[in-house]
Motif scaffolding. Sequence first.
Motif, PDB file in Angstrom:
ATOM      1  N   ILE A 125       0.824  -1.207   0.000  1.00 12.82           N
ATOM      2  CA  ILE A 125       0.000   0.000   0.000  1.00 12.82           C
ATOM      3  C   ILE A 125       0.861   1.260   0.000  1.00 12.82           C
ATOM      4  O   ILE A 125       0.687   2.145  -0.830  1.00 12.82           O
ATOM      5  CB  ILE A 125      -0.950   0.009   1.225  1.00 12.82           C
ATOM      6  CG1 ILE A 125      -1.994  -1.095   1.072  1.00 12.82           C
ATOM      7  CG2 ILE A 125      -1.609   1.370   1.401  1.00 12.82           C
ATOM      8  CD1 ILE A 125      -2.792  -1.373   2.339  1.00 12.82           C
ATOM      9  N   ASP A 126       1.792   1.367   0.959  1.00 12.52           N
ATOM     10  CA  ASP A 126       2.534   2.623   1.099  1.00 12.52           C
ATOM     11  C   ASP A 126       4.050   2.467   1.076  1.00 12.52           C
ATOM     12  O   ASP A 126       4.774   3.429   1.291  1.00 12.52           O
ATOM     13  CB  ASP A 126       2.100   3.362   2.363  1.00 12.52           C
ATOM     14  CG  ASP A 126       2.423   2.627   3.651  1.00 12.52           C
ATOM     15  OD1 ASP A 126       3.132   1.603   3.613  1.00 12.52           O
ATOM     16  OD2 ASP A 126       1.953   3.090   4.708  1.00 12.52           O
ATOM     17  N   GLY A 127       4.531   1.256   0.833  1.00 13.11           N
ATOM     18  CA  GLY A 127       5.969   1.040   0.744  1.00 13.11           C
ATOM     19  C   GLY A 127       6.683   0.961   2.078  1.00 13.11           C
ATOM     20  O   GLY A 127       7.892   0.766   2.117  1.00 13.11           O
ATOM     21  N   ALA A 128       5.962   1.130   3.185  1.00 11.78           N
ATOM     22  CA  ALA A 128       6.599   1.088   4.509  1.00 11.78           C
ATOM     23  C   ALA A 128       7.075  -0.328   4.809  1.00 11.78           C
ATOM     24  O   ALA A 128       6.346  -1.294   4.624  1.00 11.78           O
ATOM     25  CB  ALA A 128       5.615   1.555   5.585  1.00 11.78           C
ATOM     26  N   VAL A 129       8.313  -0.428   5.262  1.00 15.43           N
ATOM     27  CA  VAL A 129       8.897  -1.712   5.654  1.00 15.43           C
ATOM     28  C   VAL A 129       9.741  -1.500   6.893  1.00 15.43           C
ATOM     29  O   VAL A 129      10.081  -0.376   7.245  1.00 15.43           O
ATOM     30  CB  VAL A 129       9.768  -2.331   4.537  1.00 15.43           C
ATOM     31  CG1 VAL A 129       8.951  -2.652   3.303  1.00 15.43           C
ATOM     32  CG2 VAL A 129      10.938  -1.424   4.194  1.00 15.43           C
ATOM     33  N   GLY A 130      10.102  -2.575   7.537  1.00 20.93           N
ATOM     34  CA  GLY A 130      11.000  -2.506   8.671  1.00 20.93           C
ATOM     35  C   GLY A 130      10.279  -2.419   9.994  1.00 20.93           C
ATOM     36  O   GLY A 130       9.054  -2.428  10.070  1.00 20.93           O
ATOM     37  N   LEU A 131      11.083  -2.321  11.027  1.00 24.83           N
ATOM     38  CA  LEU A 131      10.581  -2.355  12.391  1.00 24.83           C
ATOM     39  C   LEU A 131       9.758  -1.122  12.736  1.00 24.83           C
ATOM     40  O   LEU A 131       8.606  -1.212  13.125  1.00 24.83           O
ATOM     41  CB  LEU A 131      11.755  -2.514  13.357  1.00 24.83           C
ATOM     42  CG  LEU A 131      11.435  -2.612  14.825  1.00 24.83           C
ATOM     43  CD1 LEU A 131      10.580  -3.841  15.107  1.00 24.83           C
ATOM     44  CD2 LEU A 131      12.725  -2.675  15.637  1.00 24.83           C
ATOM     45  N   LEU A 132      10.362   0.059  12.620  1.00 27.45           N
ATOM     46  CA  LEU A 132       9.707   1.323  12.957  1.00 27.45           C
ATOM     47  C   LEU A 132      10.156   2.391  11.970  1.00 27.45           C
ATOM     48  O   LEU A 132      11.273   2.328  11.452  1.00 27.45           O
ATOM     49  CB  LEU A 132      10.085   1.769  14.375  1.00 27.45           C
ATOM     50  CG  LEU A 132       9.655   0.867  15.525  1.00 27.45           C
ATOM     51  CD1 LEU A 132      10.346   1.307  16.816  1.00 27.45           C
ATOM     52  CD2 LEU A 132       8.149   0.902  15.693  1.00 27.45           C
ATOM     53  N   PRO A 133       9.340   3.403  11.746  1.00 21.39           N
ATOM     54  CA  PRO A 133       9.799   4.497  10.874  1.00 21.39           C
ATOM     55  C   PRO A 133      11.078   5.115  11.422  1.00 21.39           C
ATOM     56  O   PRO A 133      11.174   5.422  12.612  1.00 21.39           O
ATOM     57  CB  PRO A 133       8.635   5.499  10.931  1.00 21.39           C
ATOM     58  CG  PRO A 133       7.443   4.696  11.333  1.00 21.39           C
ATOM     59  CD  PRO A 133       7.975   3.589  12.219  1.00 21.39           C
ATOM     60  N   GLY A 134      12.084   5.248  10.556  1.00 28.49           N
ATOM     61  CA  GLY A 134      13.348   5.831  10.973  1.00 28.49           C
ATOM     62  C   GLY A 134      14.235   4.911  11.784  1.00 28.49           C
ATOM     63  O   GLY A 134      15.360   5.270  12.124  1.00 28.49           O
TER      64      GLY A 134
END
Length: 159
Positions: A125-134
């Motif tokens: 949906i939004d390309g967010a991956v990984g544990l937490l933003p930043g």
Amino acid sequence: MRLPRTPTGTNLLGIVKHALHTEALYFGPTFGRDWPTPDELVPPDGPDPQADWYATESETAAGIVDLYRRVWAFADRTIDDLPLDAVGHVAHWGGEQVTLHQILVHVIVDLQRHAGHADILRERIDGAVGLLPGRGNVSDTTDWPAYTRRLTAIADRFA
């Protein structure tokens, strides 16, 4: 959140709704504890076997999240009130006898699997991956399109 993202209709809000029903069932009727307002839940023997996997037009995301928070408190009371060896019965497993310990493990496994589904949908949906933003655990320097092309080329050799 509602938009189906797989051929079987899986969507983010539906995963949340399914998860809350999972906890309400396993930490409720399995141990002889009834949810205080059953009209809020999808009946297990209702006409639509997928009804706990999507939000209806009358359900809001905020309402589903609120219901889940109340289900968490309900589940926590079961976990707090009963010993790990408390016996319950899972109706949709043919009344199989279980312990609270077994159900805790079962629910943890089930919910972590659905959390993985949600991670994959969210990335699409939004390309967010990984544990937490930043503070992710995924490389910020990888050329993901090139990486995907490389993996696709390898996979194509085995098609």
